[in-house]
Scaffold this active site. Structure first.
Site, PDB file in Angstrom:
ATOM      1  N   HIS A   1     -42.238 -15.573   1.180  1.00  0.00           N
ATOM      2  CA  HIS A   1     -43.149 -17.014   2.209  1.00  0.00           C
ATOM      3  C   HIS A   1     -44.221 -16.855   2.931  1.00  0.00           C
ATOM      4  O   HIS A   1     -44.727 -16.603   1.746  1.00  0.00           O
ATOM      5  CB  HIS A   1     -42.751 -16.065   4.111  1.00  0.00           C
ATOM      6  CG  HIS A   1     -40.891 -16.320   4.036  1.00  0.00           C
ATOM      7  ND1 HIS A   1     -40.101 -15.473   3.984  1.00  0.00           N
ATOM      8  CD2 HIS A   1     -40.471 -17.414   4.190  1.00  0.00           C
ATOM      9  CE1 HIS A   1     -38.496 -15.941   4.467  1.00  0.00           C
ATOM     10  NE2 HIS A   1     -38.803 -17.040   5.061  1.00  0.00           N
TER      11      HIS A   1
ATOM     12  N   LYS B   1     -46.943 -15.710   7.483  1.00  0.00           N
ATOM     13  CA  LYS B   1     -45.627 -14.965   8.607  1.00  0.00           C
ATOM     14  C   LYS B   1     -46.212 -13.596   8.953  1.00  0.00           C
ATOM     15  O   LYS B   1     -46.840 -12.850   8.668  1.00  0.00           O
ATOM     16  CB  LYS B   1     -44.287 -15.499   7.410  1.00  0.00           C
ATOM     17  CG  LYS B   1     -42.840 -15.170   7.917  1.00  0.00           C
ATOM     18  CD  LYS B   1     -42.003 -15.127   7.350  1.00  0.00           C
ATOM     19  CE  LYS B   1     -40.503 -14.314   8.337  1.00  0.00           C
ATOM     20  NZ  LYS B   1     -40.596 -15.546   9.262  1.00  0.00           N
TER      21      LYS B   1
END
Length: 259
Positions: free
Chosen positions: A146, A150
């Protein structure tokens, strides 16, 4: 929302928790969404940002969509109880106690919680369970990637995929499989029942999830790549349509979307 309202194409009233990238994209997509006859599909009646006290007086909605963070859970629960709204939650990183709060909330309202609202991820989860069933004795590893903003790891989606493996292996009577989050040092040989779960963070990656099955002289890998957050927004709004007016209860994504 009554059947009469649905027949008259009355917009579903939405409240949105969060004003970040996901919250903003949910709002713009909802405001542009139309029914088949061209009428608005949604009306955004409230969007709650950093000032969570706004939730105490925000107008009532049919559905609250929450893709914010774990700190907003008390405000989310209070709003749902006050307004009787259904909840579509995509917030990840909840503790066991916080998940218990969501399940308690389901006694008073319809609650849907999922770590991922992509139809492709739903298919990947099904394919993962099938592969775990068919590939007995294969080592299983999960890798998720990600963007560098995040805050939780592993992702909620990786946990969904892990659950699919662990549940399938238990159903097949192969013992209790368990996760190992990263590896370091002299660990000894790999336990056949461990599932490695690894988190990569960098750049602007919307989300990549790979489940790999390693056997003797062969490997099977299943991968889903998200190229934007839009797929999650679309799934959340599709779920909101189905959650409006539902009876109280704790619902799963597959149950709502495919049941």
């Amino acid at each position: 929302m009554t059947n009469e309202m649905v027949a008259q194409k009355v917009p579903i009233r939405l409240a949105i928790m969060g004003e970040g990238r996901m919250g903003s994209l949910i709002r713009s997509t909802a405001e542009a969404a139309r029914n088949e006859d061209g009428s608005p599909a949604f009306e955004v009646v409230a969007q709650i940002g950093f000032d969570l006290s706004v939730a105490d007086s925000a107008p009532a909605a049919d559905v609250l969509i929450d893709f914010s963070n774990v700190a907003t859970l008390p405000a989310v629960c209070a709003y749902v109880r006050r307004c009787g709204a259904a909840l579509v939650s995509g917030t990840t990183g909840y503790s066991d106690d916080q998940m218990a709060e969501l399940r308690e909330l389901a006694a008073a309202a319809a609650v849907l919680h999922s770590g991922n609202y992509s139809l492709g991820i739903a298919a990947l989860r099904h394919a993962t369970a099938l592969a775990a069933r068919e590939l007995a004795g294969f080592d299983v590893e999960i890798v998720e990637t990600h963007h560098n903003q995040k805050v939780d790891a592993p992702s909620g989606t990786a946990k969904l995929l892990l659950d699919a493996v662990v549940k399938t292996e238990a159903e097949e009577g192969r013992g209790e499989y368990y996760p190992v989050y990263g590896r370091e040092g002299m660990l000894g040989k790999r336990d056949p029942r461990e599932v490695g779960v690894h988190a990569l963070r960098g750049g602007t990656v919307a989300g990549v999830h790979t489940v790999s099955f390693f056997g003797t002289d062969e490997e099977v890998s299943l991968t889903h790549r998200a190229t934007s957050r839009q797929i999650f927004v679309n799934g959340a709004l599709a779920a909101a349509r189905k959650m409006a007016g539902r009876e109280p209860g704790f619902y799963g994504f597959d149950e709502v979307m495919f049941g």
